[in-house]
Design a protein around this motif. Structure first.
Motif, mmCIF file in Angstrom:
data_model
loop_
_atom_site.group_PDB
_atom_site.id
_atom_site.type_symbol
_atom_site.label_atom_id
_atom_site.label_comp_id
_atom_site.label_asym_id
_atom_site.label_seq_id
_atom_site.Cartn_x
_atom_site.Cartn_y
_atom_site.Cartn_z
ATOM 1 N N UNK A 79 5.874 -31.074 -10.040
ATOM 2 C CA UNK A 79 6.719 -31.576 -8.951
ATOM 3 C C UNK A 79 7.739 -32.591 -9.444
ATOM 4 N N UNK A 80 7.309 -33.560 -10.259
ATOM 5 C CA UNK A 80 8.240 -34.572 -10.754
ATOM 6 C C UNK A 80 9.304 -33.959 -11.654
ATOM 7 N N UNK A 81 8.908 -32.971 -12.445
ATOM 8 C CA UNK A 81 9.872 -32.283 -13.307
ATOM 9 C C UNK A 81 10.924 -31.558 -12.469
ATOM 10 N N UNK A 82 10.470 -30.909 -11.380
ATOM 11 C CA UNK A 82 11.407 -30.182 -10.525
ATOM 12 C C UNK A 82 12.339 -31.141 -9.785
ATOM 13 N N UNK A 83 11.801 -32.255 -9.337
ATOM 14 C CA UNK A 83 12.642 -33.239 -8.649
ATOM 15 C C UNK A 83 13.764 -33.710 -9.565
ATOM 16 N N UNK A 84 13.424 -33.928 -10.816
ATOM 17 C CA UNK A 84 14.425 -34.352 -11.790
ATOM 18 C C UNK A 84 15.403 -33.219 -12.097
ATOM 19 N N UNK A 85 14.860 -32.003 -12.238
ATOM 20 C CA UNK A 85 15.684 -30.847 -12.577
ATOM 21 C C UNK A 85 16.760 -30.582 -11.528
ATOM 22 N N UNK A 86 16.361 -30.586 -10.260
ATOM 23 C CA UNK A 86 17.283 -30.194 -9.187
ATOM 24 C C UNK A 86 18.086 -31.367 -8.612
ATOM 25 N N UNK A 87 17.945 -32.537 -9.195
ATOM 26 C CA UNK A 87 18.621 -33.721 -8.661
ATOM 27 C C UNK A 87 20.138 -33.555 -8.633
ATOM 28 N N UNK A 88 20.700 -32.877 -9.633
ATOM 29 C CA UNK A 88 22.160 -32.742 -9.692
ATOM 30 C C UNK A 88 22.659 -31.434 -9.098
ATOM 31 N N UNK A 89 21.794 -30.715 -8.403
ATOM 32 C CA UNK A 89 22.206 -29.452 -7.783
ATOM 33 C C UNK A 89 23.415 -29.601 -6.860
ATOM 34 N N UNK A 90 23.510 -30.668 -6.053
ATOM 35 C CA UNK A 90 24.700 -30.829 -5.188
ATOM 36 C C UNK A 90 26.007 -30.945 -5.970
ATOM 37 N N UNK A 91 25.935 -31.306 -7.242
ATOM 38 C CA UNK A 91 27.148 -31.430 -8.054
ATOM 39 C C UNK A 91 27.857 -30.095 -8.239
ATOM 40 N N UNK A 92 27.140 -29.011 -7.989
ATOM 41 C CA UNK A 92 27.719 -27.680 -8.187
ATOM 42 C C UNK A 92 28.153 -27.028 -6.877
ATOM 43 N N UNK A 93 28.274 -27.850 -5.846
ATOM 44 C CA UNK A 93 28.831 -27.365 -4.575
ATOM 45 C C UNK A 93 30.248 -26.851 -4.815
ATOM 46 N N UNK A 94 30.585 -25.742 -4.204
ATOM 47 C CA UNK A 94 31.906 -25.140 -4.409
ATOM 48 C C UNK A 94 32.997 -25.989 -3.772
ATOM 49 N N UNK A 127 11.749 -26.724 -1.176
ATOM 50 C CA UNK A 127 11.750 -28.153 -0.801
ATOM 51 C C UNK A 127 12.685 -28.982 -1.666
ATOM 52 N N UNK A 128 13.075 -28.464 -2.826
ATOM 53 C CA UNK A 128 13.916 -29.226 -3.750
ATOM 54 C C UNK A 128 15.410 -28.959 -3.565
ATOM 55 N N UNK A 129 15.761 -28.009 -2.705
ATOM 56 C CA UNK A 129 17.159 -27.680 -2.497
ATOM 57 C C UNK A 129 17.771 -28.604 -1.451
ATOM 58 N N UNK A 130 19.041 -28.982 -1.610
ATOM 59 C CA UNK A 130 19.673 -29.939 -0.694
ATOM 60 C C UNK A 130 19.922 -29.346 0.697
ATOM 61 N N UNK A 131 20.009 -30.190 1.703
ATOM 62 C CA UNK A 131 20.256 -29.733 3.079
ATOM 63 C C UNK A 131 21.539 -28.904 3.168
ATOM 64 N N UNK A 132 21.480 -27.829 3.948
ATOM 65 C CA UNK A 132 22.642 -26.970 4.148
ATOM 66 C C UNK A 132 22.828 -25.920 3.076
ATOM 67 N N UNK A 133 22.010 -25.956 2.047
ATOM 68 C CA UNK A 133 22.117 -24.987 0.955
ATOM 69 C C UNK A 133 21.880 -23.566 1.486
ATOM 70 N N UNK A 134 22.772 -22.639 1.134
ATOM 71 C CA UNK A 134 22.643 -21.251 1.570
ATOM 72 C C UNK A 134 21.887 -20.456 0.504
ATOM 73 N N UNK A 135 20.677 -20.034 0.854
ATOM 74 C CA UNK A 135 19.775 -19.442 -0.133
ATOM 75 C C UNK A 135 19.606 -17.940 0.081
ATOM 76 N N UNK A 136 19.868 -17.184 -0.978
ATOM 77 C CA UNK A 136 19.557 -15.752 -1.001
ATOM 78 C C UNK A 136 18.396 -15.562 -1.967
ATOM 79 N N UNK A 137 17.349 -14.896 -1.510
ATOM 80 C CA UNK A 137 16.139 -14.713 -2.314
ATOM 81 C C UNK A 137 16.054 -13.291 -2.854
ATOM 82 N N UNK A 138 15.598 -13.164 -4.073
ATOM 83 C CA UNK A 138 15.356 -11.837 -4.640
ATOM 84 C C UNK A 138 13.977 -11.817 -5.291
ATOM 85 N N UNK A 139 13.362 -10.657 -5.271
ATOM 86 C CA UNK A 139 12.118 -10.443 -6.003
ATOM 87 C C UNK A 139 11.931 -8.943 -6.162
ATOM 88 N N UNK A 140 11.375 -8.545 -7.279
ATOM 89 C CA UNK A 140 11.122 -7.129 -7.513
ATOM 90 C C UNK A 140 9.932 -6.658 -6.677
#
Length: 246
Positions: A54-69, A88-101
């Motif tokens: 969990x702590x690793x993911x929190x750190x990993x996704x912290x700068x995700x908003x920096x890549x907003x278009x 839970x680690x994605x920022x509010x308003x993030x538009x998520x498309x999910x894929x899985x085989x």
């Protein structure tokens, strides 16, 4: 001598798992694994793994908003979403498309989505990481892939698709278990367990050196580090974590 020992121990392990090998030979195990066993196993084990990283993911996704278009939207594609443990680690308003085989993950995925109302769910695509043809080129700001590169049939092909669907300047986030140092006992046991492990867990490979594929991919920037996740199963304790920019 080491190779002979590995082959002997592999045979012993295969003997213990003989019923699974027999079901696989009869064509029964794979459908059962994908429909019942692996979704159930992933749902239970993902929760435990989540506590450890969990702590690793929190750190990993912290700068995700920096890549907003430039338009102000953050469009994210997750490959191999599974049970949706990253929501839970994605920022509010993030538009998520999910894929899985594996379409059998949808029930637990939707359950996790109901707990994460801060996201905008764009849909679920049944697709392999190597073939994301349903996703237009340069159409997403970020791609996320956690505990997936171990089981795709072609890591290079998957990363090629990641680069295709990412817009210029977009980012690819990853967290993967990988092969241990080749001089370690952990690597020895990874070699022993590999064939049976791959059969039991729907193609999961515990001996992949995925960091090499990432280093060879055509990213403009790569932030990668090796970590050890304290899990009760030593073969999957070595991990890599980071992100790469197109």
């Amino acid at each position: 001598m080491a190779e002979v020992t590995i082959l002997f121990l592999r045979a012993c392990l295969a003997l213990l798992a003989m019923p699974i090998y027999l079901l696989s030979f009869l064509g029964i195990w794979q459908p059962f694994c994908r429909k019942v066993f692996f979704p159930f196993f992933s749902d239970k084990c993902s929760a435990y793994h989540q506590k450890k990283v969990k702590k690793h993911k929190q750190e990993l996704f912290r700068n995700l908003p920096d890549f907003t278009s430039p338009s102000g939207e953050l469009k994210l594609l997750e490959i191999g979403t599974g049970c949706g443990m990253n929501f839970q680690f994605y920022p509010p308003g993030c538009k998520v498309t999910c894929t899985d085989i594996n379409p059998n993950f949808q029930q637990s995925l939707l359950k996790n989505l109901s707990k994460n109302q801060h996201l905008q769910y764009e849909g679920f695509l049944v697709a392999a990481g190597e073939d994301l043809h349903q996703v237009p080129s340069s159409s997403v700001d970020a791609v996320v892939c956690t505990l997936v590169l171990c089981s795709v049939s072609n890591i290079t092909g998957t990363l090629r698709e990641v680069l295709r669907v990412l817009r210029p300047g977009g980012a690819f986030y990853f967290l993967e278990h990988v092969a241990a140092d080749r001089s370690s006992w952990n690597y020895f046991w990874q070699q022993v367990c590999h064939p049976t492990w791959k059969l039991l867990f729907d193609g999961c490979c515990i001996t992949r050196e995925a960091w090499k594929n990432l280093e060879e991919a055509n990213f403009s920037e790569l932030k990668l580090r090796h970590i050890k996740v304290e899990l009760p199963c030593p073969p999957i304790t070595p991990h890599i974590i980071g992100y790469a920019v197109k």
